[in-house]
Design a protein around this motif. Structure first.
Motif, PDB file in Angstrom:
ATOM      1  N   TYR A  11       0.801  -1.220   0.000  1.00 19.34           N
ATOM      2  CA  TYR A  11       0.000   0.000   0.000  1.00 19.34           C
ATOM      3  C   TYR A  11       0.829   1.262   0.000  1.00 19.34           C
ATOM      4  O   TYR A  11       0.426   2.281   0.515  1.00 19.34           O
ATOM      5  N   MET A  49       0.873  -4.489  12.982  1.00 22.57           N
ATOM      6  CA  MET A  49      -0.520  -4.603  12.578  1.00 22.57           C
ATOM      7  C   MET A  49      -1.226  -3.252  12.628  1.00 22.57           C
ATOM      8  O   MET A  49      -2.063  -2.950  11.795  1.00 22.57           O
ATOM      9  N   VAL A  50      -0.865  -2.457  13.626  1.00 10.72           N
ATOM     10  CA  VAL A  50      -1.475  -1.134  13.711  1.00 10.72           C
ATOM     11  C   VAL A  50      -1.131  -0.310  12.481  1.00 10.72           C
ATOM     12  O   VAL A  50      -1.993   0.338  11.883  1.00 10.72           O
ATOM     13  N   LEU A  98      -0.297  -1.467   9.597  1.00 17.95           N
ATOM     14  CA  LEU A  98      -0.963  -2.070   8.438  1.00 17.95           C
ATOM     15  C   LEU A  98      -2.420  -1.601   8.376  1.00 17.95           C
ATOM     16  O   LEU A  98      -2.929  -1.236   7.312  1.00 17.95           O
ATOM     17  N   ALA A  99      -3.054  -1.592   9.528  1.00 21.68           N
ATOM     18  CA  ALA A  99      -4.437  -1.138   9.594  1.00 21.68           C
ATOM     19  C   ALA A  99      -4.547   0.301   9.103  1.00 21.68           C
ATOM     20  O   ALA A  99      -5.451   0.657   8.356  1.00 21.68           O
ATOM     21  N   GLU A 100      -3.572   1.104   9.508  1.00 22.67           N
ATOM     22  CA  GLU A 100      -3.586   2.506   9.107  1.00 22.67           C
ATOM     23  C   GLU A 100      -3.450   2.629   7.592  1.00 22.67           C
ATOM     24  O   GLU A 100      -4.162   3.394   6.945  1.00 22.67           O
ATOM     25  N   MET A 104      -4.240   0.408   5.307  1.00 23.57           N
ATOM     26  CA  MET A 104      -5.463  -0.062   4.652  1.00 23.57           C
ATOM     27  C   MET A 104      -6.540   1.001   4.719  1.00 23.57           C
ATOM     28  O   MET A 104      -7.264   1.251   3.772  1.00 23.57           O
ATOM     29  N   ARG A 105      -6.604   1.618   5.873  1.00 25.27           N
ATOM     30  CA  ARG A 105      -7.607   2.644   6.078  1.00 25.27           C
ATOM     31  C   ARG A 105      -7.404   3.798   5.105  1.00 25.27           C
ATOM     32  O   ARG A 105      -8.335   4.234   4.432  1.00 25.27           O
ATOM     33  N   LYS A 136      -5.878   3.800   2.302  1.00 30.46           N
ATOM     34  CA  LYS A 136      -6.140   3.352   0.942  1.00 30.46           C
ATOM     35  C   LYS A 136      -7.642   3.309   0.681  1.00 30.46           C
ATOM     36  O   LYS A 136      -8.120   3.772  -0.343  1.00 30.46           O
ATOM     37  N   LEU A 137      -8.344   2.761   1.613  1.00 26.40           N
ATOM     38  CA  LEU A 137      -9.774   2.582   1.411  1.00 26.40           C
ATOM     39  C   LEU A 137     -10.499   3.921   1.375  1.00 26.40           C
ATOM     40  O   LEU A 137     -11.413   4.131   0.595  1.00 26.40           O
ATOM     41  N   GLU A 180     -19.078  -2.602   0.358  1.00 28.67           N
ATOM     42  CA  GLU A 180     -17.936  -1.701   0.358  1.00 28.67           C
ATOM     43  C   GLU A 180     -18.349  -0.327   0.864  1.00 28.67           C
ATOM     44  O   GLU A 180     -17.672   0.277   1.684  1.00 28.67           O
ATOM     45  N   SER A 192     -18.775  -0.475   4.525  1.00 26.56           N
ATOM     46  CA  SER A 192     -17.552  -0.510   5.319  1.00 26.56           C
ATOM     47  C   SER A 192     -16.895   0.854   5.335  1.00 26.56           C
ATOM     48  O   SER A 192     -16.321   1.283   6.326  1.00 26.56           O
ATOM     49  N   GLU A 248     -18.719   2.908   7.760  1.00 30.17           N
ATOM     50  CA  GLU A 248     -18.376   2.474   9.108  1.00 30.17           C
ATOM     51  C   GLU A 248     -17.073   3.104   9.558  1.00 30.17           C
ATOM     52  O   GLU A 248     -16.958   3.598  10.662  1.00 30.17           O
ATOM     53  N   MET A 249     -16.103   3.099   8.647  1.00 29.13           N
ATOM     54  CA  MET A 249     -14.803   3.623   9.024  1.00 29.13           C
ATOM     55  C   MET A 249     -14.876   5.087   9.349  1.00 29.13           C
ATOM     56  O   MET A 249     -14.261   5.557  10.281  1.00 29.13           O
ATOM     57  N   TRP A 280     -16.146   5.709  12.631  1.00 22.56           N
ATOM     58  CA  TRP A 280     -15.230   5.325  13.696  1.00 22.56           C
ATOM     59  C   TRP A 280     -14.165   6.342  13.969  1.00 22.56           C
ATOM     60  O   TRP A 280     -13.550   6.346  15.002  1.00 22.56           O
TER      61      TRP A 280
END
Lengths: 439, 250
Positions: free
Chosen positions: A164, A210-211, A213-215, A217-218, A220-221, A236, A239, A242-243, A246
């Protein structure tokens, strides 16, 4: 005296920042682990240095030992960095110690001073010692430094940032190269996901990775165009929504828990809540219902839910502390949180403005008028008007039209010459306003 | 390689460009697909961990913070306790508290289009969607129980019954801006009817009825049942009189 001793102690102790409600201000990634009350510091090496550090709350975090005085007797909140600790002595059990208050000793730089923590109150001392060891061994502060240097390095370098990474970093290495790289990247992501979620320990050790990675992905999405092709499925969109929701609810990194705060749970919770409410309260316009706050607070705490009862207790404790917010209960049984400053003065001055206008001096105001002018709910407006009445600002008039409120002129009437109409002050304005009607 | 002149060369270049573009698109699509897949794995794993290892996660404050961050970043709700035996039987445990938080969340998110009044059924549907990984679906009874736990926080959050329908009200009267809109509407004629409010503000009938009932209780509205057209009128004497008196000012 305080300044004299702080020169010596100052080397070891730093002043700790606290919030207005008396909670420590934590640094980035610093997490609170344990809390004990009635704690004092002592040292055999140099007793005079420690004279001010009597009877306070001790907070152990992943980075520091923070000591906060329980009374404001001139002592300042102080902290020792765990990085300075060179040795923790084990807790000796002897006959002598049975009569003493329990104490834990550790050695700290500079000067290899042996510091004794004396526990005057009750509390799980052994639990504290275990956590103390854990935090000290954990060396969370070192990770910080490491990651900082890492980010500064990767910022300038051209290291591929996983699948990413931003597109600008792709080098011209030919089509096959790009494709291979792409594949390698998502394969490695796949693998690290698999590794991390093997069991809880694996996840713990890979948490940092992982944190981030989550960031990624976020990012990117959220940046991906939603109308890439016409067939964006509902999931999609869902989601994505949802993000975004959050985003609001990432909050308290170090929530006060029953486990960490023990007997001081409600008290500390109350302080943390007082610090927390400020932002949601502002967003809600100075007043927020307790249920809404329950949601905000719990969401910010993640899995560390508190019960409605705990929240209520925390709010009622505010009376004891000097905090800028208060719990307000209406006759209807509704409870809200509001700013102390918001509460009366401001509203009263606005009501005064409203009732001293020419037409309202003559005709008075109703709850609905006030509601429309002050932009608040009618029930709330009525509440404010009644408060204004008890303060002597307004007078009521009950008539078939309903309940109306008028500006209270009685204080302006001079009892010695009450039959003479004045031509100054609000009274004078009122005379003009009412005589205009009769003309 | 030397560039070849002529139409053939141009055509070839165009064809190559097309091919590159096609490849690029494919790669891009593949990439998003992969990411979606990985995201889904990530999510489901996190959800599972949140459920399975909840207590272990809570024991370690430093890891807990990181876990929350992960959850928050990719949109996983860390509140996912199963109902369990004790919760079912005695109503204890985190399940109902968690549900309570989620209920308030749904109410707050839908507030902008329902004014803080949501039917129990709709609420349940939202919750089920949110907890779709859960094996047992959330029932209306669960919702009622969870809401009853919120009682301590004051009477602002309550279940009301209008007709046969159960509605959940999340905005207390003291903070309800709906009333202001009705008052503004009433300034025109001095009264409103249910149908008029429904039409002008495009609210549901439940929302309108609830707001008008409250205004009646507060003593701000008066009811007029005797009109020829048979429609119930809600008069607002206070609003109209001030309106006319201000209006008649020179």
């Amino acid at each position: 005296m305080a300044s004299g001793s702080s020169i010596g102690v100052g080397v070891l102790f730093e002043n700790a920042e606290v919030t207005t409600s008396g909670r420590p201000v934590l640094r980035r990634n610093e997490v609170e682990c344990f809390l004990l009350s009635s704690v004092e510091f002592d040292s055999e090496d140099d007793p005079p240095r420690f004279t001010t550090l009597k009877s306070g709350n001790l907070i152990l975090t992943t980075h520091r030992l923070i000591w906060i005085p329980s009374q404001s007797n001139g002592a300042v909140p102080s902290s020792i960095s765990l990085a300075a600790v060179t040795h923790i002595y084990s807790h000796k059990k002897s006959i002598k110690s049975m009569f003493h208050s329990p104490r834990i000793r550790f050695q700290a730089d500079p000067g290899a001073i042996v510091v004794t923590i004396v526990f005057r109150g009750k509390g799980d001392i052994d639990g504290f010692l275990t956590k103390f060891w854990e935090c000290w061994r954990g060396r969370a502060w070192e990770e910080e430094e490491k990651s900082e240097s890492e980010t500064s390095r990767s910022g300038s370098g051209t290291v591929a940032q996983g699948l990413y990474g931003n597109d600008g970093t792709v080098r011209m290495v030919g089509l096959a190269g790009i494709l291979r790289k792409e594949q390698e990247q998502w394969e490695s992501t796949d693998k690290s996901l698999q590794d991390a979620f093997q069991d809880l320990n694996a996840l713990m050790s890979k948490a940092k990775e992982m944190v981030s990675l989550a960031e990624k992905m976020r990012q990117k999405l959220l940046s991906a165009p939603s109308s890439q092709n016409g067939s964006t499925d509902d999931e999609e969109m869902g989601s994505k929504e949802e993000m975004q929701q959050w985003m609001l609810s990432v909050g308290i990194i170090s929530p006060v828990t029953k486990e960490s705060a023990g007997a001081l749970y409600h008290q500390e919770l109350s302080r943390q809540l007082a610090d927390f409410v400020r932002i949601p309260l502002e967003q809600a316009g100075g007043m927020i219902s307790l249920t809404d706050m329950y949601y905000h607070f719990n969401r910010a705490r993640g899995t560390e839910l508190i019960s409605p009862d705990d929240l209520w207790q925390a709010c009622t404790l505010w009376e004891k502390f000097d905090v800028p917010v208060m719990l307000r209960k209406f006759d209807s049984g509704v409870m809200v949180i509001q700013n102390k400053s918001h509460s009366d003065e401001e509203v009263m001055s606005r009501i005064r403005m409203l009732v001293t206008k020419t037409e309202t001096l003559r005709a008075g105001v109703t709850a609905s008028d006030a509601a429309l002018t002050l932009k608040i709910a009618p029930a709330m407006a009525k509440e404010h008007l009644l408060t204004a009445e008890t303060k002597g600002l307004l007078c009521r008039d009950m008539s078939p039209d309903g309940l109306r409120f008028y500006f209270n002129l009685f204080p302006e009437i001079d009892p010695t010459s009450q039959h003479i109409a004045k031509d100054f002050g609000t009274y004078g304005v009122w005379v003009k306003a009412t005589s205009m009607l009769s003309v | 390689m030397r560039r070849r002149p002529g139409i053939g060369g141009l055509q070839k270049a165009a064809a190559a460009r097309d091919q590159y573009r096609l490849l690029g698109e494919n790669v891009a699509k593949l990439r998003t697909d992969m990411m979606k897949e990985q995201l889904a794995t990530f999510r489901s794993q996190l959800e599972e961990f949140a459920r399975k290892h909840k207590n272990d996660i809570r024991k370690n404050p430093a890891f807990r913070a990181q876990f929350h961050e992960m959850c928050a970043k990719i949109g996983v709700d860390p509140l996912a306790s199963n109902k369990g035996f004790w919760a079912e039987l005695l109503g204890i445990g985190d399940f109902y508290y968690e549900l309570g938080v989620q209920i308030i969340e749904v109410c707050m998110l839908t507030r902008s289009h329902n004014g803080g009044l949501i039917s129990l059924q709709e609420l349940c549907n939202h919750l089920r969607q949110r907890r779709k990984k859960d094996r047992e679906a959330v029932t209306e009874d669960d919702c009622l129980r969870a809401i009853s736990k919120l009682k301590v926080l004051g009477s602002g959050f309550e279940v009301i019954t209008i007709g046969k329908k159960k509605l959940v009200r999340s905005v207390p009267t003291e903070l309800n801006k709906d009333h202001n809109q009705i008052l503004e509407l009433a300034q025109g004629q001095g009264f409103v009817t249910v149908e008029e409010v429904q039409r002008r503000l495009s609210w549901t009938s439940g929302r309108v009825t609830d707001a008008l009932e409250t205004l009646l209780e507060e003593g701000l509205a008066m009811i007029d049942n005797g009109h020829k057209d048979g429609k119930c009128r809600y008069w607002f004497p206070c609003v109209s009189s001030v309106y006319s008196s201000i209006g008649s000012d020179p």
